[in-house]
Enzyme design. Structure first.
Site, PDB file in Angstrom:
ATOM      1  N   SER A 278      24.989  -6.342  -4.668  1.00 29.28           N
ATOM      2  CA  SER A 278      24.774  -7.305  -5.727  1.00 29.28           C
ATOM      3  C   SER A 278      25.672  -8.490  -5.448  1.00 29.28           C
ATOM      4  CB  SER A 278      25.123  -6.674  -7.075  1.00 29.28           C
ATOM      5  OG  SER A 278      25.237  -7.685  -8.060  1.00 29.28           O
ATOM      6  N   ARG A 317     -26.997   2.970  -9.871  1.00 29.11           N
ATOM      7  CA  ARG A 317     -25.772   2.203  -9.567  1.00 29.11           C
ATOM      8  C   ARG A 317     -25.275   1.626 -10.879  1.00 29.11           C
ATOM      9  NH1 ARG A 317     -26.493  -2.267  -5.462  1.00 29.11           N
ATOM     10  NH2 ARG A 317     -27.297  -0.412  -4.405  1.00 29.11           N
TER      11      ARG A 317
END
Lengths: 449, 449, 449, 449
Positions: A278, A317
């Site tokens: 950090s 479909r």
């Protein structure tokens, strides 16, 4: 939406990490669609439905990278499917003899479903590589830490001793399960889709099934008994296997983040230079690999839900359900691959602190070993009496060892040495060592070809 | 993962359609992060914490397009967040006076959360545009089809007559609800995030809240009472509002696909040249816009679930949960925007066939009007007797009109004209017209500034 | 929450229908917990760890129905697990010799996880019964409707002819897949859980694995290599298989609701007296069975997501994740069972109208057969020229048959008879018949013991 | 499925805890349906559509407890809805004048949707009670722990100091947000549903809207502009608000389980006798309340997904989607209520250990205070130079205080006292106190009537 160059995104290192991402992005899917069309020509030739000269034109078929993706994207919106736009772009490159047979007998869904299966096959191979690396790293931890005693924790409370070997073996067991299932999916769960507009293969007359068989062989995908345009159990199983893999990886990562807590400090991710640091807080060393795994895993359940929700489609479909399937499926592949790459890296570099594990174990206090004393006393007094005796000692003001020794019945049964032995966490690991061996054996069996 | 150029994907026309997509892609998020850093400098200056000269350097800050996205993506993997990599890329471009105050008091999460809120604010404005278009088209259908009688259908069975105006008004009502909620989210649900590493703003000493207020003003985002790094109700509400919008749009699209069925044929999507056509089946005219909406909507619930799941994080910054939030949130924005664009286009071009609606209504047969006859007979005979009389007539072999007339009690009550009137679907629309007016009024109220 | 008497709820006929519900309710789970405790005593005896006399007391163990469920429910809240309350209720009924070994070596999670597996094993057997019935009904429809020509529909538009046999075969194919997977789950996916507090089996010293093996044998559940308290791939796979089954059933139900539409009317649910009728609308005949299936299926994806989300737990027993797993898992079992019962009933009574199917097919017009003409012309003119010729005819003002005959090239190639043949839907079914045979064969293979 | 007596289940103390459960079970829903039918009679009377005598018969209407739930459950299966069975059971009890107007103008969905809204209104009131208790407990913790310094943790690593007051204020902030949203839902998000079969109110002729208004007034539910049978944004918003509440509660519970870890030990759940104890491990004190909250919260996202998925229905009443909505909605109400009850109890009894918080803070070491030193040095040296100076000191072998003092530039700027002050965590809390006051103020504003 998947990007055209998925590996250059802002979060690429987290969500598009490892070998899978480039195999599932738009270019990869497009290439698989081209592979389908080329293989179909070959299959038609092999069944005598197209002249052998038709295959010569295939060399002229452009690769995915050469196509105009933006134009394709627009055309997909107009047509509802990318196939017409794709055919329009490749047709001009093909000689007439090839063009005459291009896409013959196929429908858009055949191309897309099969391409997705090809993409999955390729991605699963790459995913396997990183899952294997993670498993090998787990196995090494399990093999190397048989003597590393630590607290087993339930509901985040120290409960009883365990070994870090067994913890790693548990992680490995999860990975073994998902690798086996993913291998099964790859072997048997993927399949060619080829049915024509409504699944009858009518445009190929009586040759449909033979072409399908040849096409499957060309693409190295099993030709299924039936076209599966309306039976979405294959995508569902693939999604579920990936979602489960994400869950199993997330479990390991969750444990690592917990072990790496400042107050626990039993494990840490190995940092390359700058990794997990950090900038403003130099004392911090973040478990970035484990966090990346969890960030991927957290997206799994919702994506699986989307694929399962897409199973319920209309007639031959679906009007919307089918179309909703490919994005979450590819996201699951990408996130699984990314998580596996991060996990492998994390496990390979994991720094384990056996000393701290033992120190933490003492936090639970000797009281944590009371079950061990009960177990030692049971042969002589029976379990209920043994529990009562230990209960008394636990409630005493003295330290447990002292209280146990001060109790004449306990002292008579175990003696000072016996009490000391029963209070030693390393002596109360039950079947841990045997279980570790089992996990390693199952892992090795899976590895064997 | 969001692509760097999200609008050129293979399915761009379906899932990355319309004005929102470029506002939520990686470049847009990156730009919002840069906007945060620039605004922070300004806020520090405005509070006397940085010299006014610091703002001059902002002109030198590169735009998102100028940054190396691939390098950023790698760095994100190493650091677990894109912010350090971003700062590293922009720092060299800034004069020292600006650099000295860059990112001061902020933490990575401040940058990302606020950037996401900026992205959301911009995307919601664009989404509103397409939702408005869709609503205006619905309103036109509702206003124009008061006399278009059609079958109301429950469980996909014709039930009673309704008007197409009322159907469109129902669609509009859903859109009005989601537009109101999204407007509320935009007005009050978005907020600056600014808290420093753990939410105390400690690095700014006693100036933290004043800087936060100035920063919110710079960015035109409300400064909330508390930093919300640990309170994820804002992302949750945003996600839920978008998921709900997708659901409301999906409902309209579902109806359109059903009305467009070959066997129903009461509505069709207007096709521009080639739109929705099928190359191999020239008779087909696919409802591609509605299908695109449904394909987006089908992904909504799982994405909302992912954002909700990310609420449960650890302490002052979650290890994995928070990181899992931004991808599904951006996907929800993109899919909502895409669905709204497709829906607007579909509704604006919708071709309605009032003639066919009336013809289909006759399929239900006169029997469908039996409730109307009961209603007409109730004043004279009471409802139970009326139901019994109509029940008898319905079971007769004759056509219903004949059977009703043949029944002396019914004939006495209504006469031939009354029977005919009661069998006219257009006469049995109840409050439909008034309800349509209400829907239009609510729509107009929302539109008014 | 599952009720104590789950079969008397307000929606029992929809969500708690069929044989599974009573096998997964609270009483059933409680009984399975009792079965675990009894089997553990037997296993301890079989390994010489308890005197054989301990088994005599088992006859005195109360059945689940005899326990005080309300007291248990409260105790579960106080302890976080129902096991201590359960032990407290049964202990007074047992002789000392049995009591002394009750629950020995086990932890709460062992009891609950194993009980859930027993419940799953019993529920899957019952579920299989109704899935088999549904499959047999599908098979009968597939076998009996080879000559029933109907429209195949994509995106809800008529596309090409198919047969109702092939549609039913597609449904069957989905059921075959989920039945195979559920059988595999039942055979290999369920397992004993037995590990003690942290998975080491420490309380049983060196006998732990032997007791585990004996316990698994007693309960007819495989003893897995490792305790799986931290590896939740088993519950995940079970959930996924059930979610997939719900999806496959939902697909069939969706098709049935669409076929049953007033305007389509190709199939209807067989109604017993009153079934699916509407009191106020006598003309309506609602597809209530199919709707019930869909109402169950709609809940599947979210429940699967919950089980997958629960995989990511902490250390040796999760603090919350594990506890969130059993409710959605039992709901999935119940809903799958309920859907299967409704589906079987629906398919067994399905009334198919071949006449209407053929009539509807004509709606698509001769134009729907254009692909057939192209196919017929291709041998002579090649596909591109054939498409061009048919395209011209399609755009003519004449009916297609006439337009085709009027075209000299087409007439020359096919003649009037050939044109008529090519326009006959029954002649353009491609591999439909062969595919139906394949689906039936796969179904029969699965049935074979 | 909800049980008829939901409060006696095996997991009642976890998933059916508190005041909400009996308000959402089958009996409660049934009673709300009866309330609808009674109110409709009154509304018809008030509009002159039924004689005032019709209301006398209402006294004879049986209560929900008196109905045959098993028969209703079966009838629901046959009819697809419980309303016909309900009407059949109550009709015989009513005088003819009442019977004649029973259910007049209504359809099944009107009854069920409105009943669900009534159930929600009643449940939200009870939920509010427990959420208020939890919030008041949070507020007390925030108000009382301003001086309790502890480690703020990001990614489970100690990052910077914070106060327990601010942590509790963050929890409170989340609860304030969800309480405000739930109050808004209760005020404006619930509504009467009344539209008749297809939403036209045709059976009431021109009186439909007036009856609707009267009916809403009778039931104390807003009469919405339009019937919302096809616009499911209301259930979606309710579900989302509940799912968000579960997330906010889960976040608090997650923190508590982490603070209660053996190695952290900064907080513990207050145990009544036996609460959270472990029979076999007397040293354990499990955070059962927090775990119960998390077990409820873990089910939230999937249930919200199910309700959102149900938005996309067909025409005037969906065939399956609508029917899938009520079970997850009631589960969300029950789980939210149960979580709130557990959370309130947990927070009210939470035992906080400020001493341990401070001790743990020292684990991070002085290095954790380096940002504080940088901040202190910045006025003199600028931030970059300050960071460099502190970086050097951090990398030294000495303890940080010594290293800082040894650096002449640092010593010159701060002196020994200044260094000591800058290393004191209590002096580096930034705006914590002010933020706590804001959270308390927002909480109090919400409380005020």
């Amino acid at each position: 939406m998947s990007s055209s160059r998925a590996d250059d995104g802002l979060f690429a290192g987290v969500f598009a990490h490892g070998a899978v991402t480039p195999l599932v992005d738009d270019r990869a899917l497009l290439q698989a669609m081209l592979d389908f069309e080329a293989a179909l020509i070959q299959a038609l030739i092999s069944r005598g439905l197209a002249p052998s000269g038709a295959s010569e034109g295939l060399a002229a078929m452009p690769a995915a990278d050469a196509l105009d993706l933006a134009a394709l994207g627009r055309s997909t919106g107009e047509q509802g499917t990318p196939v017409p736009g794709l055919l329009a772009q490749i047709r001009p490159h093909l000689p007439e003899v090839t063009r005459a047979h291009l896409h013959r007998g196929a429908t858009s869904q055949d191309v897309l479903d099969t391409a997705l299966m090809l993409v999955a096959a390729r991605a699963l191979a790459a995913l396997r590589g990183d899952l294997d690396r993670a498993a090998v790293a787990c196995a090494a931890l399990a093999a190397g830490h048989g003597a590393t005693v630590m607290a087993g924790r339930t509901l985040l409370q120290q409960a009883l001793p365990t070994s870090f070997a067994l913890k790693a073996a548990g992680w490995l067991d999860g990975l073994t399960a998902v690798r086996a299932e993913l291998a099964e999916v790859r072997r048997r769960g993927l399949a060619l889709q080829f049915g024509g507009a409504v699944g009858t293969l009518a445009a190929l007359g009586t040759d449909g099934l033979a072409v399908a068989a040849a096409l499957g062989a060309e693409l190295e995908l099993p030709a299924p008994p039936l076209p599966w345009h309306t039976n979405r159990t294959r995508p569902a199983r693939l999604a579920a296997a990936l979602g489960t893999a994400l869950g199993a990886m997330g479990k390991i990562a969750r444990d690592i983040t917990l072990l790496a807590q400042t107050e626990v400090a039993e494990a840490a991710e190995g940092g390359g230079p700058g990794r997990g640091g950090s900038s403003t807080m130099p004392h911090k060393h973040n478990p970035v690999g484990a966090v990346a795994v969890l960030a991927c895993a957290g997206q799994g359940p919702g994506l699986v839900a989307a694929v399962l929700g897409a199973m319920v489609g209309e007639h031959e479909r679906a009007a919307g359900a089918w179309q909703a399937e490919s994005e979450p499926l590819r996201a699951l592949l990408r996130l699984s691959g990314s998580a596996a790459a991060s996990l492998a890296q994390t496990l390979e570099g994991l720094e384990v602190d056996p000393e701290r594990m033992r120190t933490n174990l003492e936090l639970g206090g000797a009281a944590m070993m009371s079950e061990s004393i009960v177990t030692a006393l049971t042969p002589r007094y029976g379990r209920e009496r043994a529990q009562a005796l230990v209960g008394e000692a636990t409630r005493s003001d003295r330290d447990l060892a002292g209280a146990l020794l001060a109790n004449p019945e306990i002292a008579a049964a175990l003696g000072a040495d016996g009490i000391r032995a029963a209070l030693d966490p390393a002596g109360y690991l039950g079947a841990a060592a045997a279980l570790v061996q089992r996990a390693l054996a199952a892992h090795e069996t899976l590895e064997r070809p």
